[in-house]
Design a protein around this motif. Structure first.
Motif, PDB file in Angstrom:
ATOM      1  N   ALA A  53       0.831  -1.203   0.000  1.00 20.57           N
ATOM      2  CA  ALA A  53       0.000   0.000   0.000  1.00 20.57           C
ATOM      3  C   ALA A  53       0.864   1.251   0.000  1.00 20.57           C
ATOM      4  N   GLN A  54       1.957   1.241   0.728  1.00 15.62           N
ATOM      5  CA  GLN A  54       2.822   2.413   0.801  1.00 15.62           C
ATOM      6  C   GLN A  54       3.444   2.715  -0.548  1.00 15.62           C
ATOM      7  N   GLU A  55       3.831   1.661  -1.265  1.00 19.69           N
ATOM      8  CA  GLU A  55       4.413   1.856  -2.590  1.00 19.69           C
ATOM      9  C   GLU A  55       3.369   2.404  -3.555  1.00 19.69           C
ATOM     10  N   ALA A  56       2.141   1.883  -3.478  1.00 18.79           N
ATOM     11  CA  ALA A  56       1.065   2.382  -4.337  1.00 18.79           C
ATOM     12  C   ALA A  56       0.783   3.848  -4.042  1.00 18.79           C
ATOM     13  N   PHE A  57       0.792   4.203  -2.777  1.00 14.32           N
ATOM     14  CA  PHE A  57       0.572   5.587  -2.356  1.00 14.32           C
ATOM     15  C   PHE A  57       1.621   6.504  -2.979  1.00 14.32           C
ATOM     16  N   GLU A  58       2.865   6.070  -2.947  1.00 12.36           N
ATOM     17  CA  GLU A  58       3.963   6.880  -3.479  1.00 12.36           C
ATOM     18  C   GLU A  58       3.879   6.992  -5.001  1.00 12.36           C
ATOM     19  N   ASP A  94       4.579  14.841   3.016  1.00  4.86           N
ATOM     20  CA  ASP A  94       3.918  14.394   4.233  1.00  4.86           C
ATOM     21  C   ASP A  94       2.648  13.629   3.856  1.00  4.86           C
ATOM     22  N   PRO A  95       2.499  12.365   4.312  1.00  5.51           N
ATOM     23  CA  PRO A  95       1.349  11.536   3.903  1.00  5.51           C
ATOM     24  C   PRO A  95       0.000  12.191   4.127  1.00  5.51           C
ATOM     25  N   ALA A  96      -0.173  12.888   5.257  1.00  2.00           N
ATOM     26  CA  ALA A  96      -1.463  13.533   5.537  1.00  2.00           C
ATOM     27  C   ALA A  96      -1.756  14.620   4.504  1.00  2.00           C
ATOM     28  N   GLU A  97      -0.723  15.393   4.131  1.00  2.00           N
ATOM     29  CA  GLU A  97      -0.907  16.445   3.138  1.00  2.00           C
ATOM     30  C   GLU A  97      -1.173  15.846   1.758  1.00  2.00           C
ATOM     31  N   GLN A 147      -4.734  14.756   1.492  1.00  2.00           N
ATOM     32  CA  GLN A 147      -5.634  15.881   1.238  1.00  2.00           C
ATOM     33  C   GLN A 147      -5.636  16.257  -0.238  1.00  2.00           C
ATOM     34  N   GLN A 148      -4.470  16.146  -0.891  1.00  2.00           N
ATOM     35  CA  GLN A 148      -4.390  16.443  -2.318  1.00  2.00           C
ATOM     36  C   GLN A 148      -5.135  15.385  -3.132  1.00  2.00           C
ATOM     37  N   PHE A 149      -5.051  14.123  -2.694  1.00  2.00           N
ATOM     38  CA  PHE A 149      -5.774  13.055  -3.389  1.00  2.00           C
ATOM     39  C   PHE A 149      -7.273  13.328  -3.380  1.00  2.00           C
ATOM     40  N   ILE A 150      -7.780  13.822  -2.248  1.00  2.00           N
ATOM     41  CA  ILE A 150      -9.215  14.073  -2.117  1.00  2.00           C
ATOM     42  C   ILE A 150      -9.697  15.068  -3.167  1.00  2.00           C
ATOM     43  N   LYS A 151      -8.829  15.983  -3.563  1.00  2.00           N
ATOM     44  CA  LYS A 151      -9.214  17.027  -4.514  1.00  2.00           C
ATOM     45  C   LYS A 151      -9.259  16.524  -5.953  1.00  2.00           C
ATOM     46  N   ILE A 152      -8.703  15.335  -6.188  1.00  5.15           N
ATOM     47  CA  ILE A 152      -8.630  14.810  -7.557  1.00  5.15           C
ATOM     48  C   ILE A 152      -9.927  14.079  -7.882  1.00  5.15           C
ATOM     49  N   VAL A 191      -8.367   6.554  -2.956  1.00  6.83           N
ATOM     50  CA  VAL A 191      -7.113   5.946  -2.502  1.00  6.83           C
ATOM     51  C   VAL A 191      -7.404   5.237  -1.178  1.00  6.83           C
ATOM     52  N   PRO A 192      -7.836   3.965  -1.242  1.00  5.46           N
ATOM     53  CA  PRO A 192      -8.228   3.232  -0.033  1.00  5.46           C
ATOM     54  C   PRO A 192      -7.032   2.703   0.744  1.00  5.46           C
ATOM     55  N   ILE A 193      -6.222   3.623   1.272  1.00  8.22           N
ATOM     56  CA  ILE A 193      -4.994   3.269   1.976  1.00  8.22           C
ATOM     57  C   ILE A 193      -4.959   4.014   3.306  1.00  8.22           C
ATOM     58  N   SER A 194      -4.644   3.301   4.380  1.00  7.09           N
ATOM     59  CA  SER A 194      -4.472   3.923   5.690  1.00  7.09           C
ATOM     60  C   SER A 194      -3.031   4.360   5.844  1.00  7.09           C
ATOM     61  N   ILE A 195      -2.829   5.657   6.110  1.00  4.93           N
ATOM     62  CA  ILE A 195      -1.464   6.155   6.285  1.00  4.93           C
ATOM     63  C   ILE A 195      -0.955   5.891   7.705  1.00  4.93           C
ATOM     64  N   LYS A 196      -1.829   5.379   8.570  1.00  6.92           N
ATOM     65  CA  LYS A 196      -1.387   5.014   9.918  1.00  6.92           C
ATOM     66  C   LYS A 196      -0.749   3.632   9.931  1.00  6.92           C
ATOM     67  N   THR A 197      -1.367   2.721   9.189  1.00  2.21           N
ATOM     68  CA  THR A 197      -0.875   1.341   9.183  1.00  2.21           C
ATOM     69  C   THR A 197      -0.166   0.969   7.890  1.00  2.21           C
ATOM     70  N   TRP A 198      -0.294   1.837   6.878  1.00  5.60           N
ATOM     71  CA  TRP A 198       0.221   1.558   5.535  1.00  5.60           C
ATOM     72  C   TRP A 198      -0.310   0.219   5.028  1.00  5.60           C
ATOM     73  N   LYS A 199      -1.626   0.102   5.149  1.00  6.70           N
ATOM     74  CA  LYS A 199      -2.313  -1.055   4.603  1.00  6.70           C
ATOM     75  C   LYS A 199      -3.498  -0.579   3.778  1.00  6.70           C
ATOM     76  N   PHE A 200      -3.907  -1.405   2.813  1.00  5.58           N
ATOM     77  CA  PHE A 200      -5.135  -1.120   2.087  1.00  5.58           C
ATOM     78  C   PHE A 200      -6.302  -1.272   3.066  1.00  5.58           C
ATOM     79  N   THR A 201      -7.304  -0.442   2.926  1.00  2.50           N
ATOM     80  CA  THR A 201      -8.434  -0.518   3.857  1.00  2.50           C
ATOM     81  C   THR A 201      -9.127  -1.869   3.760  1.00  2.50           C
ATOM     82  N   ASP A 202      -9.180  -2.457   2.564  1.00  2.57           N
ATOM     83  CA  ASP A 202      -9.775  -3.792   2.442  1.00  2.57           C
ATOM     84  C   ASP A 202      -8.895  -4.844   3.108  1.00  2.57           C
ATOM     85  N   GLU A 203      -7.607  -4.620   3.119  1.00  2.00           N
ATOM     86  CA  GLU A 203      -6.697  -5.506   3.841  1.00  2.00           C
ATOM     87  C   GLU A 203      -7.007  -5.457   5.341  1.00  2.00           C
TER      88      GLU A 203
END
Length: 930
Positions: free
Chosen positions: A144-149, A161-164, A167-172, A177-189
């Motif tokens: 998930a972290q690699e996909a995020f990057e 910064d992942p949180a920032e 926020q940019q992803f939300i505007k697109i 982007v179903p990824i948790s930046i706290k655990t670096w896992k896909f939300t379905d995972e």
């Protein structure tokens, strides 16, 4: 004697006990002998049940009360957990599912282990992740972290910064982007792990088959005589019952909106189906189908963790409840929900109602009255579709208000004109009268939970094409592009405000040369002709680029001297922001969130240039470009080096300084020289505002990015004297008993601070000339209404990506001058050598690089189609007494004029021209006079 004994308290106690025992025995005899048969019948044949009465969801209506979203009765299968004994539950569940499947009725299936067509056992969570990766071209990405990057780089997001970044992803638009930046896992995972843990399974790596067996045998103890297919059907029902938790008195919805055939079969078998009940429940219904779908939104099951936290834990929704996911259905969920009721009843063993003991009626949700006008919405949608279809074949669009051939002079029909949007607002209130998008979708598909097949049909056919048709995308609020010439009124107004006379004429000389760039008027580019001397009015009417290049730069390029006004980017930016083009409009739709505008600035340009340089260096730089005598080459160090180079953009050092800095970073001398020149001359020198940038700014090209709804509000402000309203879709909400009414009055933000409001009259007159003498006069010669409008053609550069890049490249290898064997070998080699670079794990990208290395002169995109221009038509009507503002946008629409017929038909409908009844004796003129 007896009396003496009664004086003894112990004797009194004994006597009381004797009397009580006699009474009890007498009562027992009465119950068992005299009334025994009656009570036996009640015990065997009468059951007290608490039956829930779901509340009808609040209706959604247009401004005149016409229904947009209502409810219809439907049959629902319910099961009471506390009425089914364990020995029977398996057979009951299997019987119900078999009946439903036989009659092709859908049922709630949330058991996450499913069988593929090949007979494999897979987690639905894993399939969701796989589908998301396919959709976003990330199949070869593992974590998930690699996909995020990868997505951060793909969308040129400078923040790290992942949180920032999130926020940019939300505007697109249209990006999830179903990824948790706290655990670096896909939300379905994470959901899969939670599901496993709920069954006390600690092995998070357990296969789907192993999990299936564990749940079947250990948790539910399903006998071996059931096949796995039958066992899964049983577990589908038991999963639903299990999710109910301690709320055993609440029924579980097994299926909704089932057919009468299934109802009949279940009723016939009701004796062998304890705990099962057929209820009539209201189901959401959208009588107009696709109409206003993006405004209304759609429903769905409570599924995401944030939804569980809010609706189930905080608001006490049932796990089986349906909630609004987008649009008004989401934004006004709690208003529309209503309060469920219940009734306690006596039923016999056949499930037949004997007596109602107690009833609490449900309270319907409040009705939401929108600002939409159904008739205007219908005309906007139907006309948009007809014009798009006409453009695709280069045909003639004809109504009583005009006949126009929609075919470009060159290039043939606009076959890719498949997406568009229309917004209509009341200029005096900010109310949205119509908001149309094409393509759209039918929200009825979501009323009880959409099927996977229907969901896939709503996905774009070509995910690689960013402007391919996306039925779920609200183009009107979420697609921001350049406004083209529709922006020129702001530049003209800024000039007037600075003191430029509308009668000041500038000589059009065709083009202006700035360094190595030539900026031509559209007429010069098209036919090498000029427009001569023009003032503001005719320059807007004819869309004279040369005039606005001059005004924007404060320089008369016709005679080679400064204009008699001061003009700079700060002034132009100030007026652009004044018209709300850098802000959201205030419209109440929360999801998908309205996209804010993008007014060009040096900061935004630098950010874009840095993102482009970062992408270039990541494509070109290799680990072996680093000098291993100075540093230890690693993928991580390479990324740090690239980020350091990108950070120099604002400073833009001298070439020698850049070269020395690269050497200090550990880049080899020969490579440092190459990357220095690329960074300095191709990127750093572009990260500043230039005259060329102002040229593009002045005609609505370049870095501008505005949505159709923003453009409509801008038109309304021109029309209403500079009053800026928050746009609104809601007029009021009203409870079912009309006791509670909440009004949503117009919200005036401000009257923009102009030096002279009469300057707006000059701009509006110029826009009126577009109809009479300007670029759109042929579209309005039959319309008996004066309008003020403006065409806009926004350039869309690039090639349309094919559905399959690998297939496309293989098809044309001969034309590229390379052999298939050599390309395949080189592709595999590059993918192996660049395992650390996610781009090279995309076979299409790797193959392109392979072909370029084998034949650097090959033009790999020569067989791809060019994007056509975006077509805008914006304005207001009537010109003399403005009432409505309209924006029309067509993707791949070629020319702004092609939006004019849509604008025209909306004006005709709003002004009542389409409803003139000849028998009532009123002519069009009389109707307008009234």
């Amino acid at each position: 004697m007896i009396l003496n004994k009664l004086k003894d308290r112990y004797n009194i106690i004994i006597l009381v006990f004797i009397v009580i025992l006699v009474i009890i025995q007498f009562r027992l005899a009465t119950i068992m002998i005299v009334q025994g048969e009656e009570y036996r019948d009640q015990a065997e044949n009468r059951i007290i049940k608490t039956i829930p009465l779901p509340a009808a969801r609040g209706e959604i209506r247009d401004r005149y009360g016409r229904l947009l979203a209502g409810n219809r009765p439907s049959f629902t299968i319910q099961m009471m957990k506390n009425e089914v004994i364990d020995e029977q539950i398996n057979e009951v569940a299997l019987t119900i599912i078999n009946i439903l499947e036989k009659n092709e009725d859908r049922y709630n299936d949330e058991f996450p282990v499913i069988f593929t067509e090949k007979g494999e056992y897979v987690f639905s969570y894993d399939l969701e992740i796989q589908t998301w990766k396919e959709t976003n071209d990330l199949l070869d990405i593992e974590t998930a972290q690699e996909a995020f990057e990868v997505l951060r780089r793909r969308y040129n997001i400078e923040e790290t910064d992942p949180a920032e970044v999130q926020q940019q992803f939300i505007k697109i638009p249209n990006l999830s982007v179903p990824i948790s930046i706290k655990t670096w896992k896909f939300t379905d995972e994470m959901r899969k792990e939670q599901w496993l843990q709920s069954y006390n399974i600690q092995d998070m790596e357990m296969s789907a088959y192993e999990a299936f067996e564990a749940v079947k045998n250990r948790t539910y103890e399903i006998p071996e005589n059931y096949s796995d297919i039958e066992a899964r059907k049983i577990m589908v029902v038991r999963e639903q019952l299990r999710k109910q938790g301690y709320l055993q008195y609440q029924p579980v919805r097994i299926a909704q909106d089932i057919s009468e055939v299934s109802v009949t079969e279940i009723e016939e078998n009701i004796m062998s189906l304890p705990g099962v009940n057929i209820a009539v429940e209201p189901i959401r219904y959208y009588p107009e189908g696709e109409m206003a779908a993006h405004v209304l939104g759609y429903l769905g099951k409570i599924s995401q963790q944030n939804e569980i936290d809010r609706f189930i834990k905080e608001l006490n929704y049932l796990p089986s409840d349906i909630i609004g996911k987008t649009g008004i259905e989401h934004s006004f969920e709690e208003t529309l929900k209503g309060a469920d009721g219940s009734q306690r009843v006596i039923v016999d063993s056949f499930g037949r109602l004997r007596e109602v003991l107690e009833r609490q009626d449900p309270i319907p949700g409040d009705t939401v009255y929108t600002t939409l006008d159904v008739n205007l919405q219908r005309v906007a949608e139907e006309t948009l579709v007809k014009v798009l279809e006409t453009l695709q074949v280069g045909g003639v669009y004809e109504t009583q208000w005009g006949t126009n051939r929609l075919l470009p002079a060159k290039g043939g029909p606009l076959t890719n004109a498949t997406v568009g949007a229309v917004v209509v607002t009341d200029v005096k209130t900010g109310e949205v009268l119509a908001l149309a998008n094409y393509p759209a979708y039918d929200p009825n598909l979501f009323a009880t939970g959409i099927s996977m097949t229907d969901w896939q049909n709503l996905m774009p056919e070509n995910e690689r094409d960013p402007i391919a048709p996306r039925p779920l995308l609200n183009v009107a609020t979420n697609t921001a592009i350049q406004p083209g010439s529709t922006f020129k009124m702001i530049v003209g107004l800024a000039g007037l405000e600075q003191g430029l006379s509308p009668d000041y004429k500038i000589l059009d000389r065709g083009f202006i040369q700035i360094g190595g760039h030539s900026f031509g008027n559209w007429l010069w580019n098209q036919s090498r002709r000029t427009m001569g001397y023009q003032g503001l009015h005719q320059a807007i009417a004819d869309s004279n680029n040369f005039y606005f290049y001059s005004v924007g730069n404060g320089y008369d390029y016709g005679v080679g001297r400064n204009l008699p006004i001061q003009m700079n980017m700060d002034i132009l930016t100030e007026y652009t922001k004044m018209f709300g083009l850098n802000d959201r409009t205030g419209i109440e739709i929360e999801i998908p969130r309205e996209r804010s505008g993008g007014v060009p600035s040096i900061e935004n340009k630098t950010k874009t240039v840095k993102a482009m340089l970062r992408n270039h260096l990541r494509r070109q730089m290799r680990i072996d470009d680093l000098d291993d005598t100075m540093v230890e080459p690693t993928p991580e160090l390479l990324l740090e080096v690239i980020e350091e180079i990108v950070s120099w953009a604002e400073e833009n050092p001298a070439r020698s300084v850049i070269y020395n800095k690269m050497l200090e970073l550990g880049i080899k001398e020969d490579k440092a020289s190459i990357y220095t020149d690329v960074s300095k001359y191709s990127y750093f020198t572009q990260a500043r505002w230039s005259t060329a940038d102002t040229m593009n700014f002045s005609i609505g090209q370049g870095e501008h990015a505005y949505t159709p709804i923003q453009m409509t509000n801008y038109m309304a402000m021109l029309a209403n004297g500079g009053y800026r309203y928050n746009l609104s879709l809601i007029r009021k909400t009203q409870s079912y008993d009309e006791e509670n009414i909440i009004e949503y009055p117009p919200e005036l933000v401000e009257r923009i601070p102009l030096k002279d409001y009469n300057n707006l009259d000059e701009i509006n007159y110029a826009m009126h000339l577009v109809q009479t003498t300007g670029s759109a006069r042929s579209y309005f010669n039959k319309l008996p209404i004066n309008i003020a409008g403006k065409t806009g053609t926004a350039q869309r550069e690039g090639k349309i990506p094919p559905l399959d890049e690998v297939e496309y490249l293989k098809k044309h290898l001969g034309s590229f001058g390379v052999s298939q064997a050599a390309v395949e070998h080189k592709t595999l080699q590059l993918m192996e050598e660049n395992k650390d670079n996610p781009r090279y794990q995309d076979e299409g990208y790797a193959m392109r690089e392979a072909i370029k290395s084998l034949n650097p002169k090959a033009n790999l995109d020569q067989f791809k189609r060019d994007y056509d221009n975006y077509a805008w038509f914006t304005g207001f009507a009537p010109y003399e007494d403005p009432q409505i503002a309209i924006s029309v946008l067509i993707f791949n629409g070629g020319s702004g004029g092609y939006g004019a017929p849509i604008f025209r038909e909306i004006v005709a409908e709003y002004m009542g021209l389409n409803t003139v009844n000849e028998e009532d004796g009123f002519s069009i003129e009389n109707r307008l006079a009234r």
